[in-house]
Design a protein around this motif. Structure first.
Motif, mmCIF file in Angstrom:
data_model
loop_
_atom_site.group_PDB
_atom_site.id
_atom_site.type_symbol
_atom_site.label_atom_id
_atom_site.label_comp_id
_atom_site.label_asym_id
_atom_site.label_seq_id
_atom_site.Cartn_x
_atom_site.Cartn_y
_atom_site.Cartn_z
ATOM 1 N N UNK A 3 -3.702 6.576 15.735
ATOM 2 C CA UNK A 3 -2.521 7.314 15.316
ATOM 3 C C UNK A 3 -1.603 7.568 16.482
ATOM 4 N N UNK A 4 -1.728 6.775 17.529
ATOM 5 C CA UNK A 4 -0.893 6.991 18.697
ATOM 6 C C UNK A 4 0.565 6.731 18.368
ATOM 7 N N UNK A 5 1.430 7.462 19.039
ATOM 8 C CA UNK A 5 2.862 7.277 18.855
ATOM 9 C C UNK A 5 3.532 7.268 20.210
ATOM 10 N N UNK A 6 4.828 7.107 20.219
ATOM 11 C CA UNK A 6 5.538 7.023 21.481
ATOM 12 C C UNK A 6 5.434 8.323 22.226
ATOM 13 N N UNK A 7 5.457 8.228 23.539
ATOM 14 C CA UNK A 7 5.372 9.406 24.380
ATOM 15 C C UNK A 7 6.719 10.084 24.532
ATOM 16 N N UNK A 21 4.195 -3.008 11.564
ATOM 17 C CA UNK A 21 3.818 -4.077 10.638
ATOM 18 C C UNK A 21 2.348 -4.435 10.813
ATOM 19 N N UNK A 22 1.867 -4.441 12.063
ATOM 20 C CA UNK A 22 0.449 -4.697 12.308
ATOM 21 C C UNK A 22 -0.403 -3.595 11.685
ATOM 22 N N UNK A 23 0.036 -2.349 11.831
ATOM 23 C CA UNK A 23 -0.685 -1.238 11.202
ATOM 24 C C UNK A 23 -0.747 -1.421 9.690
ATOM 25 N N UNK A 287 4.920 1.101 5.383
ATOM 26 C CA UNK A 287 3.495 1.294 5.152
ATOM 27 C C UNK A 287 2.783 1.623 6.460
ATOM 28 N N UNK A 288 3.134 0.892 7.522
ATOM 29 C CA UNK A 288 2.474 1.121 8.804
ATOM 30 C C UNK A 288 2.717 2.506 9.361
ATOM 31 N N UNK A 289 3.919 3.011 9.179
ATOM 32 C CA UNK A 289 4.235 4.353 9.659
ATOM 33 C C UNK A 289 3.400 5.411 8.950
ATOM 34 N N UNK A 290 3.028 5.138 7.720
ATOM 35 C CA UNK A 290 2.237 6.077 6.926
ATOM 36 C C UNK A 290 0.775 5.668 6.815
ATOM 37 N N UNK A 344 3.261 12.298 4.820
ATOM 38 C CA UNK A 344 4.239 12.010 5.873
ATOM 39 C C UNK A 344 5.439 12.958 5.806
ATOM 40 N N UNK A 345 5.988 13.131 4.611
ATOM 41 C CA UNK A 345 7.214 13.922 4.465
ATOM 42 C C UNK A 345 6.973 15.396 4.739
ATOM 43 N N UNK A 346 5.895 15.931 4.213
ATOM 44 C CA UNK A 346 5.679 17.370 4.275
ATOM 45 C C UNK A 346 4.787 17.828 5.427
#
Length: 363
Positions: A3-7, A21-23, A287-290, A344-346
């Motif tokens: 679940x890593x994201x940008x720093x 897309x890979x996720x 989809x990957x973001x979620x 994701x939204x809430x």
């Protein structure tokens, strides 16, 4: 589940939309494997890719933000920020999913609640030697959390060299062999123990360290992704035909490090395109973001679905049809997307906005 994201802060890690897309592909492989139970281990392809991705992102954050133990400057504060950001991103959605699972109700959550609250469910599953109904996927969540604790210390000790990281990669294979054949012979679920996953985490760190080198960039072609996964599939076929199941469980994560890393390397070097140019790619990014929310709920839904089918259809023939792979996927896929969207939204997006305010100290 990665679940890593940008720093954030003065040295941010660039957002790579291709990785979403890979996720997406990875999470679809995981849920299809878990819902349809094919002989070929497609779910392993997704889970291995997520572990390598986690190693890539977390290593990048630790090196770039200098949060490893003993780093120059105020490393204790930066390390605290790192842990707080990880906790903020991963634990609240996880605990909400536990509440949903307890309400379903899932028996393992009620019987062993503290193992999930901490979370150390991977240790629980290894102790029980079986996965709990609807909660077996939480082992990867527990392994990731333990990896977050370990890796800032490990990277403080290890020189930033590929040969040292390759030793860590081999240590995952060595641990599975020693533990599975000498320490606890015949035990299954050895992979649920965090040291068993070090090869996949180390592969991601190696990619992060070497991604700008010319020889790595030359490998950033889809044909190498295909060759890598075909070689992995050929290994499975040889061992499956010879019924060497224990050997497969020993070697498949290490063997999968290469195709998973090749997949990420290819995605990292893809040009960023506007959504209007490729709607299919944009859907994959959505989809990957979620993917984290999808992962958290994807094993609970079949439990709910099976209970509903048994209640609604008394006949064995009707049950057999509705519990088949196609009806299961058709019914559950939109439902898991709705749950992931709501998460994701809430929950996840607001938490991400708050997390990004936690900046690392300038060095």
């Amino acid at each position: 589940m990665a679940t890593a994201s940008v720093g954030a802060g003065p040295h941010p890690l660039a957002y790579r939309p291709g990785l979403d897309a890979v996720r997406a592909v990875g999470i679809l492989l995981v849920i299809l494997g878990h819902w349809t139970h094919p002989r070929f281990p497609i779910s392993n392809m997704g889970s291995m890719t997520f572990f390598v991705l986690s190693g890539y992102f977390i290593s990048g954050i630790i090196w770039k933000q200098k949060v490893y133990v003993g780093a120059p400057g105020g490393w204790p504060r930066r390390l605290g920020v790192f842990y707080l950001r990880r906790i903020t991103r991963t634990l609240p959605p996880y605990y909400v999913s536990l509440i949903v699972g307890a309400a379903l109700p899932l028996a393992t959550l009620h019987e062993y609640p503290l193992w999930f609250i901490v979370p150390v469910s991977n240790q629980l599953f290894y102790h029980l030697q079986h996965w709990g109904e609807g909660v077996g996927h939480y082992w990867t969540m527990a392994v990731d959390e333990q990896f977050y604790l370990l890796w800032p210390v490990a990277l403080a000790v290890l020189p930033k060299r590929l040969r040292w990281l390759s030793l860590v990669l081999l240590s995952g294979l060595a641990f599975r062999y020693v533990w599975g054949y000498w320490v606890h012979p015949g035990a299954s679920l050895v992979l649920a123990l965090m040291p068993s996953c070090l090869d996949m985490f180390a592969a991601g760190a190696m990619l992060r360290h070497a991604e700008q080198q010319p020889w790595v960039r030359r490998l950033a072609h889809f044909r190498w992704v295909v060759v890598g996964w075909l070689a992995w599939a050929a290994l499975w076929l040889v061992l499956y035909v010879n019924e060497a199941h224990e050997m497969w469980n020993l070697v498949y994560p290490t063997a999968g490090c290469l195709p998973a890393a090749l997949t990420l390397n290819w995605a990292l070097h893809q040009p960023t395109r506007p959504p209007s140019e490729n709607r299919g790619l944009e859907l994959l990014r959505w989809v990957g973001q979620r993917s984290y929310g999808i992962y958290l709920y994807h094993l609970m839904l079949p439990v709910f679905y099976q209970r509903a089918v048994y209640k609604l259809f008394p006949g064995a023939e009707a049950r057999h049809f509705w519990l088949g792979p196609l009806p299961t996927v058709v019914f559950l896929l939109p439902l898991v997307f709705v749950l992931a969207w709501a998460s994701w939204v809430w929950l996840e997006a607001p938490l991400n906005r708050w997390k990004n305010k936690l900046e690392y100290e300038r060095t």
